[in-house]
Design a protein around this motif. Structure first.
Motif, PDB file in Angstrom:
ATOM      1  N   PHE A   1      -6.860   6.178 -13.428  1.00  0.00           N
ATOM      2  CA  PHE A   1      -5.574   5.482 -13.569  1.00  0.00           C
ATOM      3  C   PHE A   1      -4.548   6.089 -12.623  1.00  0.00           C
ATOM      4  CE2 PHE A   1      -1.469   4.486 -15.296  1.00  0.00           C
ATOM      5  CZ  PHE A   1      -1.595   3.245 -15.891  1.00  0.00           C
ATOM      6  N   GLU A   2      -4.464   7.406 -12.611  1.00  0.00           N
ATOM      7  CA  GLU A   2      -3.496   8.097 -11.746  1.00  0.00           C
ATOM      8  C   GLU A   2      -3.796   7.838 -10.277  1.00  0.00           C
ATOM      9  OE1 GLU A   2      -0.287  10.318 -10.625  1.00  0.00           O
ATOM     10  OE2 GLU A   2      -0.813   9.873 -12.706  1.00  0.00           O
ATOM     11  N   LYS A   3      -5.075   7.861  -9.912  1.00  0.00           N
ATOM     12  CA  LYS A   3      -5.460   7.632  -8.522  1.00  0.00           C
ATOM     13  C   LYS A   3      -5.116   6.211  -8.095  1.00  0.00           C
ATOM     14  CE  LYS A   3      -9.424   7.877  -5.371  1.00  0.00           C
ATOM     15  NZ  LYS A   3     -10.886   8.136  -5.251  1.00  0.00           N
ATOM     16  N   ASN A   4      -5.412   5.225  -8.939  1.00  0.00           N
ATOM     17  CA  ASN A   4      -5.073   3.833  -8.622  1.00  0.00           C
ATOM     18  C   ASN A   4      -3.571   3.654  -8.465  1.00  0.00           C
ATOM     19  OD1 ASN A   4      -7.740   3.017  -8.704  1.00  0.00           O
ATOM     20  ND2 ASN A   4      -7.644   2.254 -10.806  1.00  0.00           N
ATOM     21  N   LEU A   5      -2.814   4.273  -9.357  1.00  0.00           N
ATOM     22  CA  LEU A   5      -1.362   4.128  -9.305  1.00  0.00           C
ATOM     23  C   LEU A   5      -0.792   4.743  -8.033  1.00  0.00           C
ATOM     24  CD1 LEU A   5       1.361   3.361 -10.430  1.00  0.00           C
ATOM     25  CD2 LEU A   5       1.275   5.399 -11.913  1.00  0.00           C
ATOM     26  N   LEU A   6      -1.276   5.912  -7.661  1.00  0.00           N
ATOM     27  CA  LEU A   6      -0.794   6.537  -6.432  1.00  0.00           C
ATOM     28  C   LEU A   6      -1.113   5.668  -5.220  1.00  0.00           C
ATOM     29  CD1 LEU A   6       0.487   8.977  -5.009  1.00  0.00           C
ATOM     30  CD2 LEU A   6      -1.763  10.052  -4.977  1.00  0.00           C
ATOM     31  N   ALA A   7      -2.331   5.107  -5.207  1.00  0.00           N
ATOM     32  CA  ALA A   7      -2.731   4.262  -4.078  1.00  0.00           C
ATOM     33  C   ALA A   7      -1.863   3.006  -4.002  1.00  0.00           C
ATOM     34  CB  ALA A   7      -4.198   3.879  -4.201  1.00  0.00           C
ATOM     35  N   ASP A   8      -1.649   2.352  -5.133  1.00  0.00           N
ATOM     36  CA  ASP A   8      -0.829   1.144  -5.134  1.00  0.00           C
ATOM     37  C   ASP A   8       0.633   1.453  -4.820  1.00  0.00           C
ATOM     38  OD1 ASP A   8      -2.235  -1.183  -5.310  1.00  0.00           O
ATOM     39  OD2 ASP A   8      -1.761  -1.613  -7.403  1.00  0.00           O
ATOM     40  N   THR A   9       1.132   2.571  -5.310  1.00  0.00           N
ATOM     41  CA  THR A   9       2.516   2.952  -5.021  1.00  0.00           C
ATOM     42  C   THR A   9       2.717   3.106  -3.519  1.00  0.00           C
ATOM     43  OG1 THR A   9       2.756   4.056  -7.163  1.00  0.00           O
ATOM     44  CG2 THR A   9       4.281   4.708  -5.419  1.00  0.00           C
ATOM     45  N   ASN A  10       1.712   3.649  -2.845  1.00  0.00           N
ATOM     46  CA  ASN A  10       1.796   3.794  -1.384  1.00  0.00           C
ATOM     47  C   ASN A  10       1.595   2.449  -0.688  1.00  0.00           C
ATOM     48  OD1 ASN A  10       2.274   6.569  -1.457  1.00  0.00           O
ATOM     49  ND2 ASN A  10       0.093   7.063  -1.480  1.00  0.00           N
ATOM     50  N   ASP A  11       0.560   1.704  -1.109  1.00  0.00           N
ATOM     51  CA  ASP A  11       0.213   0.457  -0.416  1.00  0.00           C
ATOM     52  C   ASP A  11       1.269  -0.630  -0.579  1.00  0.00           C
ATOM     53  OD1 ASP A  11      -2.079   1.738   0.281  1.00  0.00           O
ATOM     54  OD2 ASP A  11      -3.433   0.527  -0.936  1.00  0.00           O
ATOM     55  N   LEU A  12       1.938  -0.655  -1.718  1.00  0.00           N
ATOM     56  CA  LEU A  12       2.903  -1.717  -1.997  1.00  0.00           C
ATOM     57  C   LEU A  12       4.332  -1.368  -1.594  1.00  0.00           C
ATOM     58  CD1 LEU A  12       1.556  -2.873  -5.493  1.00  0.00           C
ATOM     59  CD2 LEU A  12       1.325  -4.060  -3.298  1.00  0.00           C
ATOM     60  N   ALA A  13       4.513  -0.208  -0.966  1.00  0.00           N
ATOM     61  CA  ALA A  13       5.840   0.120  -0.441  1.00  0.00           C
ATOM     62  C   ALA A  13       6.321  -1.022   0.450  1.00  0.00           C
ATOM     63  CB  ALA A  13       5.776   1.431   0.339  1.00  0.00           C
ATOM     64  N   LEU A  14       7.601  -1.327   0.380  1.00  0.00           N
ATOM     65  CA  LEU A  14       8.149  -2.514   1.035  1.00  0.00           C
ATOM     66  C   LEU A  14       8.459  -2.235   2.504  1.00  0.00           C
ATOM     67  CD1 LEU A  14       8.953  -5.442   0.438  1.00  0.00           C
ATOM     68  CD2 LEU A  14      11.251  -4.606  -0.106  1.00  0.00           C
ATOM     69  N   HIS A  15       7.705  -2.906   3.394  1.00  0.00           N
ATOM     70  CA  HIS A  15       7.890  -2.735   4.839  1.00  0.00           C
ATOM     71  C   HIS A  15       8.764  -3.872   5.358  1.00  0.00           C
ATOM     72  CE1 HIS A  15       6.132  -2.853   9.150  1.00  0.00           C
ATOM     73  NE2 HIS A  15       7.164  -2.021   9.089  1.00  0.00           N
ATOM     74  N   LEU A  16       9.890  -3.533   5.967  1.00  0.00           N
ATOM     75  CA  LEU A  16      10.842  -4.518   6.473  1.00  0.00           C
ATOM     76  C   LEU A  16      11.175  -4.198   7.927  1.00  0.00           C
ATOM     77  CD1 LEU A  16      13.239  -4.449   3.386  1.00  0.00           C
ATOM     78  CD2 LEU A  16      11.532  -6.204   3.884  1.00  0.00           C
ATOM     79  N   THR A  17      11.375  -5.240   8.710  1.00  0.00           N
ATOM     80  CA  THR A  17      11.701  -5.041  10.135  1.00  0.00           C
ATOM     81  C   THR A  17      13.027  -5.678  10.529  1.00  0.00           C
ATOM     82  OG1 THR A  17      10.390  -7.011  10.705  1.00  0.00           O
ATOM     83  CG2 THR A  17       9.287  -4.863  10.815  1.00  0.00           C
ATOM     84  N   ASP A  18      13.580  -6.534   9.678  1.00  0.00           N
ATOM     85  CA  ASP A  18      14.828  -7.220   9.978  1.00  0.00           C
ATOM     86  C   ASP A  18      15.981  -6.446   9.336  1.00  0.00           C
ATOM     87  OD1 ASP A  18      16.984  -8.876  10.295  1.00  0.00           O
ATOM     88  OD2 ASP A  18      15.975 -10.684   9.563  1.00  0.00           O
ATOM     89  N   ASP A  19      16.903  -5.980  10.163  1.00  0.00           N
ATOM     90  CA  ASP A  19      18.028  -5.200   9.649  1.00  0.00           C
ATOM     91  C   ASP A  19      18.810  -5.960   8.580  1.00  0.00           C
ATOM     92  OD1 ASP A  19      17.201  -3.423  11.539  1.00  0.00           O
ATOM     93  OD2 ASP A  19      19.152  -3.206  12.532  1.00  0.00           O
ATOM     94  N   ALA A  20      18.862  -7.271   8.704  1.00  0.00           N
ATOM     95  CA  ALA A  20      19.626  -8.065   7.745  1.00  0.00           C
ATOM     96  C   ALA A  20      19.068  -7.951   6.332  1.00  0.00           C
ATOM     97  CB  ALA A  20      19.646  -9.538   8.175  1.00  0.00           C
ATOM     98  N   GLU A  21      17.771  -7.682   6.236  1.00  0.00           N
ATOM     99  CA  GLU A  21      17.154  -7.570   4.912  1.00  0.00           C
ATOM    100  C   GLU A  21      17.585  -6.302   4.179  1.00  0.00           C
ATOM    101  OE1 GLU A  21      12.879  -9.485   4.810  1.00  0.00           O
ATOM    102  OE2 GLU A  21      13.024  -8.118   6.524  1.00  0.00           O
TER     103      GLU A  21
END
Length: 684
Positions: free
Chosen positions: A173-193
């Motif tokens: 459970f802990e391993k899955n959560l750490l992986a998802d917490t990293n993978d689902l981090a929000l990547h944005l490239t538009d400054d307006a966002e």
């Protein structure tokens, strides 16, 4: 790597206070060292259990307390790293180690010969000469009985299998959560966002992206549902994306699903509880806490949920009105909007923008001139940074702690920043624990998950992060100050629904005038926080408490709902989200605009931590906390006399006495719930 002579884990450390030489320790050192430690501990326990001498307190319980020193030291050394810097190699060690640890301690707690000796001592415990001895006899007997030492061999075999499988599942459970917490981090490239974020927040997000080789910005996720940046992001679409990412962690159908994992955990915990003679896992857990039963917990949560939901609904209507006035679309308020609109209401009602307070909350100043300052004023202790002493990660800072007369007390380690290898949330743990049976000084660690700024930029904390630092330091003081005879009672080794009490009390000093004036100074000018802002802060303490109490109670109720299931009922559950919704509806907290602080698939406290059927502990302990804060206010507050009383009668006791008796000794009576109801706006 099997050469014991070359393994730094198997030789005494020459670092101050015996701090492990982390710079010399490699992942490959751990399992060989644990193998030796298991064998050593097994031999010690076997000698106790097989003794031909009649069982006495000294030859059984004291001998047990003195056993397993190497294993205890290794465990604290490893689990400090596995939670705070879990590289892939460390995760592999953790996965291998989990069932081995379960098997080892089952072998001790289920040992029939050892149990027979403990029972004999317990039956004669009234004749033991001092209270510490009598309490240890009671606790050891209770622990072994609750663990299943009295079961027959077939039942013990099944119990061992359940415990080993659960250790594997909670690690997964802990391993899955750490992986998802990293993978689902929000990547944005538009400054307006990212409009609405401060320059420092933008720099942190840009640095997080660069660290992963990405362009633009990366908003890393926090353990709890609501992200701090939701209060300042002006783009509704970005807020929605961030909330969705947070809530998607561990969900069914994702890259790292936890739904099947937690369903099996729930089923196996229910089966184990019934094997041990309890109706549910919640009944098993609460029987060993101050609450005593899940019914007592449910009664309290239901009592609080009704007024909390009522207050939250009132707050929601006010927020919807503000949202309607500021938007032509008049869309219904969403969960991702709550924090943002709340700040608009706070600004209107109190002329207070909490996001704008960050320049007054520079991390080092909060630590030294706030957290340490309050501790020194109360307890006379001093803190000196030891830049020459290295911990387990370059970001972890080491401080030496002394008594007022210069007597060495121990080490305090602060690991402030978030990273991909660190689990979410904030916590305290011990690397070394004091007892009279050992020569160890306490070494305690505080972990937070604050975004790291760009090189050369100051670390500016949010008000929530200031609160978290004071809270976790309250645990650290408990670990530093406990003075006990037996290791089992050392540090924060107290009942789960009592352990949060000292840490919650320590939060009171955040707003205490002389403390606040000392640390809340502008990072550039050094100016104190303006008086009008301080007044607004103190008058708005109860603002948004309907929401805060509701989201907390929702999580606590979800925990109880899962762990109150019988084996047959648990086996019938297949849809995690549906069960969660039904549970929240039952207590009147099913409100999509106010999601629980943690939903099941990322509820690490209860599915991979030590709070299963125990997340209620925070509000349970807050009854004591609120009552104690009232005592401090009635008795001149931040004084050495008050600190010495709290230290000697609460913190210094560790786990060596019944916690409710400890509280009565400090307060002169049982705790009154009225201060808690007033604090949270739940009184009539």
């Amino acid at each position: 790597m099997t050469d014991a002579a070359a393994n730094p884990l198997l030789t005494p450390s020459d670092l101050p206070y015996g701090l492990p030489p982390y710079e010399l320790i490699e992942p490959g050192h751990y399992l060989p060292a644990f193998e030796i430690a298991f064998a050593e501990h097994n031999a010690e326990i076997a000698a106790i259990a097989a003794s031909s001498e009649p069982a006495t307190f000294e030859n059984t319980l004291v001998a047990w307390e003195e056993s397993g020193r190497l294993l205890g030291r290794l465990s604290r050394t490893f689990y400090t790293v596995s939670s705070a810097d879990a590289t892939e190699s460390i995760q592999q060690v953790d996965e291998t180690l989990a069932p081995l640890m379960s098997e080892h301690f089952d072998g001790i707690l289920l040992d029939s010969a050892l149990y027979e000796r403990v029972v004999a001592i317990h039956n004669q415990s009234a004749a033991l000469p001092d209270a510490d001895q009598r309490y240890l006899a009671e606790r050891r007997f209770t622990a072994m009985t609750r663990a299943g030492a009295g079961l027959d061999d077939e039942a013990k075999g099944r119990l061992r299998a359940l415990n080993q499988r659960l250790s594997v599942l909670t690690t997964a459970f802990e391993k899955n959560l750490l992986a998802d917490t990293n993978d689902l981090a929000l990547h944005l490239t538009d400054d307006a966002e990212l409009e609405g974020l401060t320059p420092g927040e933008l720099q942190s997000a840009a640095a997080a992206a660069r660290e992963r080789g990405l362009d633009g910005y990366l908003i890393t996720l926090r353990l709890f549902t609501g992200h701090p940046l939701l209060s300042s992001l002006t783009s509704r679409a970005t807020r929605a994306k961030l909330m969705h990412a947070s809530r998607a962690r561990g969900a069914a159908g994702g890259a790292h699903p936890n739904d099947r994992v937690l369903l099996e955990i729930v089923r196996l915990r229910a089966e184990r509880a019934e094997l041990l003679g309890f109706a549910s896992h919640a009944a098993f857990i609460t029987s060993g806490e101050t609450a005593g039963s899940p019914e007592a917990v449910a009664d309290m949560l239901r009592r609080l949920a009704v007024p909390a939901a009522r207050n939250a609904a009132k707050e929601q209507r006010a927020l919807q009105h503000v949202s309607d006035e500021s938007s032509e679309s008049r869309d219904p308020l969403e969960a991702s909007d709550w924090a943002y609109v709340t700040e608009k209401v706070r600004a209107a009602q109190y002329d207070l923008d909490t996001a704008a307070l960050r320049p007054w909350f520079e991390a080092d100043r909060v630590l030294v001139d706030g957290v340490f300052f309050a501790a020194s004023a109360l307890f006379g202790v001093t803190f000196t940074e030891r830049a020459d002493v290295k911990a387990y990660h370059p970001d972890a800072r080491v401080f030496e702690v002394h008594e007022h007369d210069g007597t060495p007390l121990g080490l305090y380690i602060l690991d402030l920043y978030t990273r991909d290898s660190k689990r979410g949330g904030a916590w305290m743990n011990s690397i070394a624990v004091q007892s009279q049976l050992s020569d160890d000084h306490p070494i305690v660690v505080n972990n937070l998950n604050v975004s790291k700024p760009s090189s050369g930029e100051p670390t500016l904390l949010t008000l929530d992060e200031v609160t978290t630092l004071f809270h976790e330091f309250g645990h650290a003081l408990h670990g530093l100050f406990a003075r006990v005879t037996f290791p089992s009672f050392g540090g924060t080794n107290v009942f789960r629904d009592f352990v949060e009490f000292p840490s919650q009390v320590n939060e009171m000093w955040i707003y205490w005038p002389e403390v606040l004036r000392n640390y809340a100074r502008h990072v550039e000018t050094g100016a104190q926080l303006p008086d009008e802002t301080v007044a607004a802060l103190t008058s708005s303490v109860a603002f948004n408490e309907g929401f805060a109490t509701s989201e907390y109670l929702a999580a606590a109720w979800i925990d109880q709902a899962w762990h109150s299931l019988s084996t047959s009922d648990a086996a019938a559950i297949t849809d995690v989200a549906a069960f969660e919704a039904e549970a929240l509806a039952d207590i009147g907290l099913l409100n999509p605009v106010i999601p629980p602080r943690y939903s099941s698939t990322y509820f690490a406290h209860v599915f991979s931590g030590g709070y299963s059927a125990g997340y209620y502990s925070y509000i349970w302990s807050e009854v004591l906390d609120a009552d104690t804060v009232e005592w401090f206010r009635d008795n001149a507050g931040l004084t050495r006399a008050n600190g010495d009383r709290f230290r000697s009668r609460i913190l210094g006791v560790g786990g060596s006495q019944n916690p409710l008796a400890v509280y009565r000794d400090f307060r002169g009576r049982d705790a009154d719930i009225a201060p808690l109801l007033k604090r949270r706006g739940l009184h009539d």
